[in-house]
Design a protein around this motif. Structure first.
Motif, PDB file in Angstrom:
ATOM      1  N   ASN A  41      61.372 -15.232  40.972  1.00 32.46           N
ATOM      2  CA  ASN A  41      62.072 -16.517  40.850  1.00 32.46           C
ATOM      3  C   ASN A  41      61.823 -17.144  39.491  1.00 32.46           C
ATOM      4  O   ASN A  41      62.716 -17.700  38.877  1.00 32.46           O
ATOM      5  CB  ASN A  41      61.611 -17.484  41.941  1.00 32.46           C
ATOM      6  N   GLN A  42      60.590 -17.022  39.037  1.00 30.09           N
ATOM      7  CA  GLN A  42      60.252 -17.648  37.766  1.00 30.09           C
ATOM      8  C   GLN A  42      60.972 -16.997  36.602  1.00 30.09           C
ATOM      9  O   GLN A  42      61.177 -17.604  35.565  1.00 30.09           O
ATOM     10  CB  GLN A  42      58.744 -17.588  37.532  1.00 30.09           C
ATOM     11  N   SER A  43      61.305 -15.760  36.745  1.00 25.66           N
ATOM     12  CA  SER A  43      61.965 -15.097  35.627  1.00 25.66           C
ATOM     13  C   SER A  43      63.325 -15.708  35.339  1.00 25.66           C
ATOM     14  O   SER A  43      63.883 -15.502  34.287  1.00 25.66           O
ATOM     15  CB  SER A  43      62.109 -13.601  35.909  1.00 25.66           C
ATOM     16  N   ASN A  44      63.838 -16.490  36.258  1.00 29.36           N
ATOM     17  CA  ASN A  44      65.122 -17.135  36.018  1.00 29.36           C
ATOM     18  C   ASN A  44      65.018 -18.246  35.003  1.00 29.36           C
ATOM     19  O   ASN A  44      65.952 -18.545  34.283  1.00 29.36           O
ATOM     20  CB  ASN A  44      65.685 -17.717  37.325  1.00 29.36           C
ATOM     21  N   SER A  45      63.864 -18.914  34.926  1.00 33.21           N
ATOM     22  CA  SER A  45      63.719 -20.003  33.948  1.00 33.21           C
ATOM     23  C   SER A  45      63.585 -19.386  32.551  1.00 33.21           C
ATOM     24  O   SER A  45      63.187 -18.257  32.396  1.00 33.21           O
ATOM     25  CB  SER A  45      62.517 -20.865  34.290  1.00 33.21           C
ATOM     26  N   GLU A  46      63.908 -20.174  31.561  1.00 34.07           N
ATOM     27  CA  GLU A  46      63.872 -19.675  30.191  1.00 34.07           C
ATOM     28  C   GLU A  46      62.428 -19.364  29.788  1.00 34.07           C
ATOM     29  O   GLU A  46      61.574 -20.247  29.792  1.00 34.07           O
ATOM     30  CB  GLU A  46      64.417 -20.772  29.255  1.00 34.07           C
ATOM     31  N   LEU A  47      62.181 -18.122  29.448  1.00 29.77           N
ATOM     32  CA  LEU A  47      60.859 -17.800  28.923  1.00 29.77           C
ATOM     33  C   LEU A  47      60.957 -17.908  27.409  1.00 29.77           C
ATOM     34  O   LEU A  47      61.662 -17.154  26.761  1.00 29.77           O
ATOM     35  CB  LEU A  47      60.456 -16.391  29.359  1.00 29.77           C
ATOM     36  N   LYS A  48      60.252 -18.881  26.873  1.00 20.67           N
ATOM     37  CA  LYS A  48      60.495 -19.246  25.489  1.00 20.67           C
ATOM     38  C   LYS A  48      59.837 -18.330  24.463  1.00 20.67           C
ATOM     39  O   LYS A  48      60.259 -18.256  23.332  1.00 20.67           O
ATOM     40  CB  LYS A  48      59.997 -20.669  25.251  1.00 20.67           C
ATOM     41  N   HIS A  49      58.676 -17.734  24.808  1.00 21.96           N
ATOM     42  CA  HIS A  49      57.859 -17.178  23.738  1.00 21.96           C
ATOM     43  C   HIS A  49      57.610 -15.685  23.882  1.00 21.96           C
ATOM     44  O   HIS A  49      57.420 -15.186  24.968  1.00 21.96           O
ATOM     45  CB  HIS A  49      56.515 -17.895  23.699  1.00 21.96           C
ATOM     46  N   SER A  50      57.567 -15.018  22.753  1.00 19.27           N
ATOM     47  CA  SER A  50      57.142 -13.623  22.792  1.00 19.27           C
ATOM     48  C   SER A  50      55.663 -13.617  22.465  1.00 19.27           C
ATOM     49  O   SER A  50      54.828 -13.482  23.326  1.00 19.27           O
ATOM     50  CB  SER A  50      57.957 -12.805  21.805  1.00 19.27           C
ATOM     51  N   ASP A  51      55.334 -13.830  21.210  1.00 19.95           N
ATOM     52  CA  ASP A  51      53.933 -14.015  20.791  1.00 19.95           C
ATOM     53  C   ASP A  51      53.483 -15.378  21.219  1.00 19.95           C
ATOM     54  O   ASP A  51      54.269 -16.308  21.194  1.00 19.95           O
ATOM     55  CB  ASP A  51      53.896 -14.123  19.261  1.00 19.95           C
ATOM     56  N   MET A  52      52.177 -15.510  21.500  1.00 18.12           N
ATOM     57  CA  MET A  52      51.689 -16.870  21.546  1.00 18.12           C
ATOM     58  C   MET A  52      50.787 -17.039  20.345  1.00 18.12           C
ATOM     59  O   MET A  52      49.842 -16.271  20.176  1.00 18.12           O
ATOM     60  CB  MET A  52      50.924 -17.167  22.829  1.00 18.12           C
ATOM     61  N   ARG A  53      51.075 -18.019  19.540  1.00 14.22           N
ATOM     62  CA  ARG A  53      50.231 -18.288  18.381  1.00 14.22           C
ATOM     63  C   ARG A  53      49.468 -19.572  18.589  1.00 14.22           C
ATOM     64  O   ARG A  53      50.051 -20.626  18.836  1.00 14.22           O
ATOM     65  CB  ARG A  53      51.091 -18.391  17.119  1.00 14.22           C
ATOM     66  N   VAL A  54      48.170 -19.442  18.497  1.00  9.61           N
ATOM     67  CA  VAL A  54      47.292 -20.601  18.647  1.00  9.61           C
ATOM     68  C   VAL A  54      46.612 -20.826  17.301  1.00  9.61           C
ATOM     69  O   VAL A  54      46.058 -19.888  16.715  1.00  9.61           O
ATOM     70  CB  VAL A  54      46.214 -20.341  19.716  1.00  9.61           C
ATOM     71  N   ALA A  55      46.678 -22.046  16.812  1.00  5.65           N
ATOM     72  CA  ALA A  55      46.014 -22.366  15.548  1.00  5.65           C
ATOM     73  C   ALA A  55      44.878 -23.342  15.812  1.00  5.65           C
ATOM     74  O   ALA A  55      45.089 -24.417  16.377  1.00  5.65           O
ATOM     75  CB  ALA A  55      47.003 -22.963  14.561  1.00  5.65           C
ATOM     76  N   VAL A  56      43.693 -22.949  15.396  1.00  8.48           N
ATOM     77  CA  VAL A  56      42.540 -23.841  15.492  1.00  8.48           C
ATOM     78  C   VAL A  56      42.346 -24.435  14.111  1.00  8.48           C
ATOM     79  O   VAL A  56      42.277 -23.696  13.116  1.00  8.48           O
ATOM     80  CB  VAL A  56      41.272 -23.059  15.889  1.00  8.48           C
ATOM     81  N   ILE A  57      42.295 -25.754  14.035  1.00 12.76           N
ATOM     82  CA  ILE A  57      42.026 -26.383  12.744  1.00 12.76           C
ATOM     83  C   ILE A  57      40.572 -26.839  12.751  1.00 12.76           C
ATOM     84  O   ILE A  57      40.170 -27.639  13.602  1.00 12.76           O
ATOM     85  CB  ILE A  57      42.928 -27.597  12.477  1.00 12.76           C
ATOM     86  N   GLY A  58      39.795 -26.298  11.807  1.00 14.91           N
ATOM     87  CA  GLY A  58      38.381 -26.670  11.749  1.00 14.91           C
ATOM     88  C   GLY A  58      37.521 -25.470  12.093  1.00 14.91           C
ATOM     89  O   GLY A  58      37.739 -24.806  13.113  1.00 14.91           O
ATOM     90  N   ALA A  59      36.578 -25.179  11.196  1.00 16.75           N
ATOM     91  CA  ALA A  59      35.721 -24.002  11.411  1.00 16.75           C
ATOM     92  C   ALA A  59      34.253 -24.382  11.521  1.00 16.75           C
ATOM     93  O   ALA A  59      33.364 -23.622  11.130  1.00 16.75           O
ATOM     94  CB  ALA A  59      35.926 -23.007  10.275  1.00 16.75           C
ATOM     95  N   GLY A  60      34.018 -25.575  12.048  1.00 16.40           N
ATOM     96  CA  GLY A  60      32.642 -25.937  12.375  1.00 16.40           C
ATOM     97  C   GLY A  60      32.329 -25.340  13.738  1.00 16.40           C
ATOM     98  O   GLY A  60      33.088 -24.506  14.253  1.00 16.40           O
ATOM     99  N   VAL A  61      31.257 -25.789  14.354  1.00 18.16           N
ATOM    100  CA  VAL A  61      30.878 -25.196  15.637  1.00 18.16           C
ATOM    101  C   VAL A  61      31.941 -25.456  16.712  1.00 18.16           C
ATOM    102  O   VAL A  61      32.189 -24.591  17.559  1.00 18.16           O
ATOM    103  CB  VAL A  61      29.473 -25.660  16.090  1.00 18.16           C
ATOM    104  N   SER A  62      32.613 -26.605  16.663  1.00 17.70           N
ATOM    105  CA  SER A  62      33.614 -26.902  17.689  1.00 17.70           C
ATOM    106  C   SER A  62      34.814 -25.980  17.568  1.00 17.70           C
ATOM    107  O   SER A  62      35.284 -25.417  18.555  1.00 17.70           O
ATOM    108  CB  SER A  62      34.067 -28.358  17.598  1.00 17.70           C
ATOM    109  N   GLY A  63      35.332 -25.837  16.339  1.00 19.53           N
ATOM    110  CA  GLY A  63      36.503 -24.981  16.138  1.00 19.53           C
ATOM    111  C   GLY A  63      36.217 -23.540  16.537  1.00 19.53           C
ATOM    112  O   GLY A  63      36.965 -22.914  17.295  1.00 19.53           O
TER     113      GLY A  63
END
Lengths: 396, 339
Positions: A41-63
């Motif tokens: 059923n879910q395949s009927n809805s628009e699947l928007k993404h091929s890749d998922m790109r996640v960008a983390v800003i900040g390279a301290g301990v939290s990032g």
């Protein structure tokens, strides 16, 4: 494996889903099973993404630790999952690097029980590595010490998180003239200068890419195709999004050679405020001497008056320091906030909608709380995936 | 009136401490510290110097407690002063582990160290082979710094240091000494023909492991890890009647293995060196007076030897008692013999 593809036919999604879920379940699925019908059923809805790109800003301990938690929890659910870390400063130049690396929250959480929970989670997580061969490569080790007050005070928020917590005896207090009350416990050290490189190696081995540049706006990343942004920009979060609650808590420390010191000593002045009273924290390479917390001061320059004041107070606290060799000073800006900002935010840039997870404002306890917050950020990440139907609810 | 000539034989931690006590207190005496070996070549230099002790069977516990308390109080004062690093004295916290619950849960010195308590279950989780443990803060006194520091103090108090091997007490009487303080450690076996003295060989390794901040000691003292100023001392062996001073590679291997089981991160530690010391052991410490006729002269002898593995731990306390014995000798001397 479940591959989310723009042109997937219903039938193919069914077959893929069965394959994936069969891997996840112990008994193979059949086309008639309920979960397969739901996926179909879910395949009927628009699947928007091929890749998922996640960008983390900040390279301290939290990032870095947030990137780690997200990878740990989602790399097998989202294929491919691209994680990128953007920062203008990397180890050893981040705020996390200059910090002594001592695990201890502020004495009292003022009702922020969630933060106490995240700090404890971090402690337990780090403790679990102690008997492993990696502990040294991670910069983790145990150290005991003294929290000193000039008058009796309620037990601190972290008393159940640390090891061997107890009140100081009379004889112990005799070692510290001027202080009449306090506690002894065993806590952890997690030295940024070792831990951050370890995290980066860990991430690099798993395909995370690092880019050295200052991100000027969220839009910049969204325009380049990033789906989810993790905002771990610490004290400079205001450059990306105005936050009236965020302010620098300037700290200056002296790095000295005093290898005879094996305990941390933290003094507390309820008038001067947290970390404005002397503290001495031995590390694996040198001893950090401090006691400076200046709200609103953006200067990253070492100040000679602060140096003098810190040094004199520390020598009074620990007379043996008189013969310690001072190596250098360092100044860092703690990302101070009334409470940690750890929430997700749906934003829009032109026609593009995007998601941001904020994870900043950890004040003087970033290393102390990092894992708990990273795990929470990963949980928020999962919420986003569910909401956007990027992964079926049942597989989370 | 001629000054009373006192000689302290033996320049290890017991002899040096005793010499300082006498020189600083009995200003009417001339005090000489005499030995064939000085720091860094004494047995004390090999010792890690952690203040921990096992009781001697035949000495009243109160007396041993006083020795321990006097020593730790003296060292605690130094640890909290500007002199701490010069003197090589530091506070050390850690854990003593037992494989089974001991009958006596509190050693006789438990009230003299700081914060003595039983380990919590959570703390014991790190040591899966042990069922019971004690946590406390004690002092570490590194003789490679402490002995030179004591010597400085001794000289400042007017003491003389003489490098000389003493073959028998007669020699010292001939040299005109009125009081002999015998701190010759293992040497007492021949010097005063004490057959009760015997060596207990101890081998230790020094490793580079600056992330270790706590001592860890296996209940009986077979295995121990003592972080110091510049390195971590790990050990050990307790080989009675073994006079070998050369390191034994088998012992080294064994020590590394046992200690790594207590503290796995030691497997990553670089070994800096290995040393051997012969603990000057005796069933009980000999701390008493004796009046001897040596070469026609009446000579007071105060014995202060046989501390075994607890030399540093009891050094100041036994030195103070030896001082009081020397005082007694002086008061009891007939005036004529002082000329």
């Amino acid at each position: 494996m479940l591959r989310l593809s723009r042109n997937t036919s219903r039938g193919r999604l069914q077959r893929d889903a069965i394959g994936f879920l069969s891997l996840a379940c112990s008994t193979p699925l059949q086309p008639g099973d309920a979960i397969v019908r739901q996926l179909a059923n879910q395949s009927n809805s628009e699947l928007k993404h091929s890749d998922m790109r996640v960008a983390v800003i900040g390279a301290g301990v939290s990032g870095l630790s947030t990137a780690q938690s997200i990878f740990e929890q989602y790399h097998s659910l989202i294929i491919p999952l691209t994680i990128e870390v953007y920062a203008d400063r990397f180890t050893p130049l981040t705020t996390s690097d200059g910090a002594a690396g001592f695990w201890q929250p502020y004495l009292y959480d003022k009702g922020n029980v969630q933060e106490t929970k995240w700090c404890k989670e971090t402690f337990d997580y780090l403790l679990s590595f102690l008997r492993s061969p990696d502990s040294i490569k991670m910069g983790i080790f145990l150290q005991s010490g003294y929290n000193l007050c000039s008058e009796s005070a309620p037990d601190p928020s972290f008393k159940d998180s640390v090891l061997g917590f107890r009140t100081l005896t009379e004889r112990e207090l005799e070692l510290f003239p001027g202080y009449s009350y306090g506690w002894f416990n065993t806590a952890l050290m997690v030295e940024g200068k070792t831990y951050l490189p370890w995290l980066m190696d860990w991430l690099r081995e798993r395909g995370v890419k690092f880019y050295q540049r200052k991100i000027e706006s969220f839009k910049e990343l969204v325009d380049s195709g990033v789906d989810i942004i993790i905002n771990c920009t610490g004290v400079r979060s205001g450059d990306l999004q105005f936050d009236p609650e965020l302010t620098p808590g300037r700290g200056q420390i002296l790095k000295v050679q005093a290898p005879w010191l094996k305990h941390w000593i933290i003094t507390h002045s309820f008038t001067a405020g947290t970390y404005n009273a002397p503290y001495i924290i031995p590390g694996s390479q040198s001893v950090v001497v401090g006691g400076c917390f200046q709200i609103g001061n953006w200067s990253e320059q070492n100040n000679s008056e602060d140096h003098q004041r810190i040094w004199e107070a520390a020598c009074k606290l620990e007379p043996s320091l008189k013969h310690a060799q001072i190596v250098e000073d360092w100044t860092g800006l703690r990302p101070v906030r009334s409470k940690v900002r750890l929430v997700r935010e749906s934003m829009q840039s032109g026609q593009s909608k995007f998601e941001v997870i904020h994870n900043y404002g950890h004040g003087g306890f970033g290393l102390t709380i990092h894992r708990g917050c990273a795990q929470e950020a990963a949980r928020l990440f999962g919420e986003i995936l569910e909401l956007k139907d990027w992964v079926p609810k049942s597989s989370l | 009136m001629k000054r009373v000539k006192v000689v302290v034989v033996g320049a290890g931690v017991v002899g040096s401490s005793t010499a300082v006590c006498i020189a600083e207190t009995l200003t009417n005496c001339s005090v000489t510290l005499m030995g064939d070996r000085f720091t860094p070549d004494t047995t004390s230099d090999i010792a890690a110097g952690i203040l921990i002790c096992a009781p001697f069977p035949d000495i009243p516990l109160e007396r041993q407690q006083k020795w321990f308390k006097d020593t730790i109080d003296h060292l605690l004062t130094i640890a909290q002063s500007e002199e701490a690093s010069d003197a090589g004295v530091l506070l050390s916290s850690g854990w003593q582990l037992h494989k089974s619950v001991p009958v006596d849960k509190k050693p006789f010195w438990s009230e003299f160290v700081l914060g003595f308590r039983t380990m919590t279950d959570q703390e014991l989780k790190r040591f899966p082979n042990h069922k019971f443990g004690q946590a406390f803060t004690t002092v570490k006194c590194e003789c490679s710094n402490y002995l030179p520091w004591l010597e400085k103090r001794f000289r400042k108090a007017g003491g003389q240091v003489v490098k000389q091997k003493v073959n028998n007490l007669q020699e010292l009487s001939t040299q005109g000494y009125d009081v002999i303080v015998n701190c010759s450690g293992l040497g007492a076996k021949t010097l005063v023909e004490d057959s009760q003295v015997y060596p207990v060989r101890g081998q230790v390794l020094k490793v580079h492991a600056p992330w270790l901040q706590h001592f860890i000691r296996d209940g009986e003292g077979q295995s121990y890890i003592y972080p110091g100023m510049h390195s971590v001392t790990i050990g050990g062996t307790r080989q009675a009647d073994d006079w070998r001073l050369e390191p034994d590679p088998g012992d080294s291997q064994n020590i590394l293995e046992r200690c790594s089981r207590l503290e796995p991160s030691l497997r990553r530690a670089r070994v800096l060196g290995v040393s051997v010391g012969l603990r000057p052991s005796r069933k009980n410490v000999r701390l008493e007076r004796e009046l001897l006729l040596l070469g026609g002269r009446q000579v007071d002898v105060v014995h202060n030897y046989g501390h075994g593995g607890w030399g540093v731990t009891l050094s100041w306390g036994t030195a103070l008692e030896a001082l009081s014995l020397v005082r007694q000798c002086l008061y009891q001397r007939p005036p004529s013999s002082r000329l």
